[in-house]
Design a protein around this motif. Structure first.
Motif, PDB file in Angstrom:
ATOM      1  N   ILE A  60       4.771 -32.033 -16.922  1.00  0.00           N
ATOM      2  CA  ILE A  60       5.544 -32.494 -15.756  1.00  0.00           C
ATOM      3  C   ILE A  60       5.875 -33.969 -15.896  1.00  0.00           C
ATOM      4  CG2 ILE A  60       5.379 -32.962 -13.271  1.00  0.00           C
ATOM      5  CD1 ILE A  60       3.797 -30.321 -13.051  1.00  0.00           C
ATOM      6  N   LEU A  61       4.900 -34.757 -16.331  1.00  0.00           N
ATOM      7  CA  LEU A  61       5.123 -36.192 -16.534  1.00  0.00           C
ATOM      8  C   LEU A  61       6.165 -36.429 -17.621  1.00  0.00           C
ATOM      9  CD1 LEU A  61       3.989 -38.844 -15.404  1.00  0.00           C
ATOM     10  CD2 LEU A  61       2.433 -38.883 -17.341  1.00  0.00           C
ATOM     11  N   SER A  62       6.115 -35.630 -18.673  1.00  0.00           N
ATOM     12  CA  SER A  62       7.105 -35.756 -19.747  1.00  0.00           C
ATOM     13  C   SER A  62       8.508 -35.427 -19.255  1.00  0.00           C
ATOM     14  CB  SER A  62       6.714 -34.830 -20.904  1.00  0.00           C
ATOM     15  OG  SER A  62       7.692 -34.821 -21.888  1.00  0.00           O
ATOM     16  N   ILE A  63       8.641 -34.400 -18.431  1.00  0.00           N
ATOM     17  CA  ILE A  63       9.947 -34.029 -17.883  1.00  0.00           C
ATOM     18  C   ILE A  63      10.479 -35.135 -16.972  1.00  0.00           C
ATOM     19  CG2 ILE A  63      11.098 -32.432 -16.301  1.00  0.00           C
ATOM     20  CD1 ILE A  63       9.277 -30.235 -17.504  1.00  0.00           C
ATOM     21  N   LEU A  64       9.616 -35.704 -16.148  1.00  0.00           N
ATOM     22  CA  LEU A  64      10.054 -36.800 -15.282  1.00  0.00           C
ATOM     23  C   LEU A  64      10.491 -38.009 -16.100  1.00  0.00           C
ATOM     24  CD1 LEU A  64       7.393 -36.652 -12.433  1.00  0.00           C
ATOM     25  CD2 LEU A  64       9.791 -36.026 -12.294  1.00  0.00           C
ATOM     26  N   ARG A  65       9.773 -38.292 -17.183  1.00  0.00           N
ATOM     27  CA  ARG A  65      10.146 -39.412 -18.046  1.00  0.00           C
ATOM     28  C   ARG A  65      11.507 -39.157 -18.692  1.00  0.00           C
ATOM     29  NH1 ARG A  65       6.629 -38.881 -21.876  1.00  0.00           N
ATOM     30  NH2 ARG A  65       4.940 -39.785 -20.695  1.00  0.00           N
ATOM     31  N   GLU A  66      11.721 -37.936 -19.162  1.00  0.00           N
ATOM     32  CA  GLU A  66      13.008 -37.595 -19.784  1.00  0.00           C
ATOM     33  C   GLU A  66      14.150 -37.704 -18.774  1.00  0.00           C
ATOM     34  OE1 GLU A  66      12.697 -33.754 -21.568  1.00  0.00           O
ATOM     35  OE2 GLU A  66      11.219 -34.428 -23.037  1.00  0.00           O
ATOM     36  N   ARG A  67      13.918 -37.271 -17.534  1.00  0.00           N
ATOM     37  CA  ARG A  67      14.960 -37.393 -16.511  1.00  0.00           C
ATOM     38  C   ARG A  67      15.323 -38.845 -16.262  1.00  0.00           C
ATOM     39  NH1 ARG A  67      13.123 -33.191 -11.749  1.00  0.00           N
ATOM     40  NH2 ARG A  67      13.508 -31.283 -12.914  1.00  0.00           N
ATOM     41  N   PHE A  68      14.302 -39.703 -16.193  1.00  0.00           N
ATOM     42  CA  PHE A  68      14.571 -41.116 -15.970  1.00  0.00           C
ATOM     43  C   PHE A  68      15.318 -41.720 -17.152  1.00  0.00           C
ATOM     44  CE2 PHE A  68      13.118 -45.531 -16.641  1.00  0.00           C
ATOM     45  CZ  PHE A  68      13.822 -46.111 -15.609  1.00  0.00           C
ATOM     46  N   GLU A  69      14.908 -41.378 -18.374  1.00  0.00           N
ATOM     47  CA  GLU A  69      15.591 -41.914 -19.561  1.00  0.00           C
ATOM     48  C   GLU A  69      17.032 -41.421 -19.644  1.00  0.00           C
ATOM     49  OE1 GLU A  69      13.018 -40.733 -22.712  1.00  0.00           O
ATOM     50  OE2 GLU A  69      11.603 -42.374 -22.361  1.00  0.00           O
ATOM     51  N   ASP A  70      17.259 -40.149 -19.319  1.00  0.00           N
ATOM     52  CA  ASP A  70      18.625 -39.626 -19.324  1.00  0.00           C
ATOM     53  C   ASP A  70      19.483 -40.317 -18.271  1.00  0.00           C
ATOM     54  OD1 ASP A  70      17.963 -37.926 -21.361  1.00  0.00           O
ATOM     55  OD2 ASP A  70      17.737 -36.155 -20.080  1.00  0.00           O
ATOM     56  N   CYS A  71      18.912 -40.549 -17.101  1.00  0.00           N
ATOM     57  CA  CYS A  71      19.655 -41.254 -16.052  1.00  0.00           C
ATOM     58  C   CYS A  71      19.997 -42.666 -16.501  1.00  0.00           C
ATOM     59  CB  CYS A  71      18.833 -41.284 -14.768  1.00  0.00           C
ATOM     60  SG  CYS A  71      19.621 -42.171 -13.412  1.00  0.00           S
ATOM     61  N   THR A  72      19.046 -43.326 -17.165  1.00  0.00           N
ATOM     62  CA  THR A  72      19.285 -44.691 -17.631  1.00  0.00           C
ATOM     63  C   THR A  72      20.412 -44.727 -18.652  1.00  0.00           C
ATOM     64  OG1 THR A  72      16.956 -45.188 -17.282  1.00  0.00           O
ATOM     65  CG2 THR A  72      18.180 -46.698 -18.671  1.00  0.00           C
ATOM     66  N   LEU A  73      20.450 -43.754 -19.543  1.00  0.00           N
ATOM     67  CA  LEU A  73      21.518 -43.719 -20.545  1.00  0.00           C
ATOM     68  C   LEU A  73      22.860 -43.349 -19.932  1.00  0.00           C
ATOM     69  CD1 LEU A  73      19.677 -42.009 -23.521  1.00  0.00           C
ATOM     70  CD2 LEU A  73      20.380 -44.380 -23.354  1.00  0.00           C
TER      71      LEU A  73
ATOM     72  N   ALA B 143       2.911 -40.975 -12.963  1.00  0.00           N
ATOM     73  CA  ALA B 143       2.110 -41.543 -14.043  1.00  0.00           C
ATOM     74  C   ALA B 143       0.821 -42.154 -13.502  1.00  0.00           C
ATOM     75  CB  ALA B 143       2.922 -42.589 -14.798  1.00  0.00           C
ATOM     76  N   THR B 144       0.909 -42.816 -12.350  1.00  0.00           N
ATOM     77  CA  THR B 144      -0.291 -43.377 -11.731  1.00  0.00           C
ATOM     78  C   THR B 144      -1.264 -42.276 -11.347  1.00  0.00           C
ATOM     79  OG1 THR B 144       0.988 -45.233 -10.888  1.00  0.00           O
ATOM     80  CG2 THR B 144      -1.125 -44.805  -9.819  1.00  0.00           C
ATOM     81  N   ASN B 145      -0.758 -41.216 -10.738  1.00  0.00           N
ATOM     82  CA  ASN B 145      -1.626 -40.099 -10.355  1.00  0.00           C
ATOM     83  C   ASN B 145      -2.233 -39.415 -11.574  1.00  0.00           C
ATOM     84  OD1 ASN B 145      -1.178 -40.552  -7.648  1.00  0.00           O
ATOM     85  ND2 ASN B 145       0.524 -39.116  -7.530  1.00  0.00           N
ATOM     86  N   TRP B 146      -1.447 -39.294 -12.654  1.00  0.00           N
ATOM     87  CA  TRP B 146      -1.975 -38.700 -13.877  1.00  0.00           C
ATOM     88  C   TRP B 146      -3.104 -39.563 -14.433  1.00  0.00           C
ATOM     89  CZ3 TRP B 146      -2.981 -39.772 -18.902  1.00  0.00           C
ATOM     90  CH2 TRP B 146      -3.170 -38.705 -19.770  1.00  0.00           C
ATOM     91  N   PHE B 147      -2.906 -40.884 -14.435  1.00  0.00           N
ATOM     92  CA  PHE B 147      -3.932 -41.768 -14.974  1.00  0.00           C
ATOM     93  C   PHE B 147      -5.175 -41.768 -14.097  1.00  0.00           C
ATOM     94  CE2 PHE B 147      -6.112 -45.722 -15.884  1.00  0.00           C
ATOM     95  CZ  PHE B 147      -6.194 -45.650 -17.264  1.00  0.00           C
ATOM     96  N   ILE B 148      -4.994 -41.666 -12.774  1.00  0.00           N
ATOM     97  CA  ILE B 148      -6.154 -41.611 -11.887  1.00  0.00           C
ATOM     98  C   ILE B 148      -7.010 -40.394 -12.224  1.00  0.00           C
ATOM     99  CG2 ILE B 148      -6.822 -41.130  -9.492  1.00  0.00           C
ATOM    100  CD1 ILE B 148      -4.508 -42.955  -8.633  1.00  0.00           C
ATOM    101  N   LYS B 149      -6.378 -39.277 -12.534  1.00  0.00           N
ATOM    102  CA  LYS B 149      -7.137 -38.053 -12.781  1.00  0.00           C
ATOM    103  C   LYS B 149      -7.614 -37.938 -14.218  1.00  0.00           C
ATOM    104  CE  LYS B 149      -7.004 -33.106 -11.951  1.00  0.00           C
ATOM    105  NZ  LYS B 149      -6.236 -31.991 -11.417  1.00  0.00           N
ATOM    106  N   TYR B 150      -6.749 -38.246 -15.191  1.00  0.00           N
ATOM    107  CA  TYR B 150      -7.072 -37.969 -16.592  1.00  0.00           C
ATOM    108  C   TYR B 150      -7.275 -39.212 -17.449  1.00  0.00           C
ATOM    109  CZ  TYR B 150      -5.149 -33.448 -15.215  1.00  0.00           C
ATOM    110  OH  TYR B 150      -4.900 -32.272 -14.575  1.00  0.00           O
TER     111      TYR B 150
END
Length: 159
Positions: A82-95, A116-123
């Motif tokens: 899920i985090l990877s998909i969100l990152r890809e969406r942001f990068e695609d929007c930026t481009l 990403a913050t929530n992922w880091f808090i947990k993992y």
């Protein structure tokens, strides 16, 4: 009153019969063979049942602890994807929104940063072989810290 779906002339009768000859076996195979043997799930990945979490297991129940660890690892893979998909969406929007991407992609950036913050808090800080018990202890220590000192990152309160 005549039937509207009935063919009106010989040409329509011919094409209707050809259509029935070609289409009827396909429909029969689809309805009688394929559909009864399909999985009824709308999802194409394997669904695992939820198992008890590590805090619900007895300390000597190895099977429960193992299942909780496997569930934790599956959850980590899903959250990482899920985090990877969100990152890809942001990068695609930026481009795509190149010159003025700072204002148009801000909601995606905030959503990604929060995830990403929530992922880091947990993992985060568990390492490659982090298990459910380590994550549970991390959560417990974080809750104790927040009870004593306030939210993490706000500094230590002096009482």
């Amino acid at each position: 009153m005549p039937d509207e779906s009935a063919p009106r002339n010989i040409v329509e009768k011919f094409f209707s019969s050809v259509n029935n000859v070609l289409e009827a076996p396909v429909i029969w195979v689809r309805e009688k063979v394929i559909e009864p043997n399909q999985k009824q799930s709308a999802w194409y990945h394997q669904k695992f049942r939820r198992v008890p979490t590590i805090d619900q297991c007895y300390t000597d129940d190895i099977v429960c602890i193992t299942e909780a660890n496997l569930q934790f690892k599956r959850d980590k893979l899903v959250d990482s994807e899920i985090l990877s998909i969100l990152r890809e969406r942001f990068e695609d929007c930026t481009l795509y929104e190149a010159p003025d991407h700072l204002e148009k992609c801000t909601p995606l950036m905030k959503q990604y940063e929060e995830a990403a913050t929530n992922w880091f808090i947990k993992y985060g800080d568990l390492g490659a072989y982090g298990a459910a018990k380590a994550a549970y202890m991390k959560q417990k220590h974080r809750m104790i810290w927040e009870r004593r000192h306030g939210p993490v990152g706000s500094g230590i309160k002096n009482n």
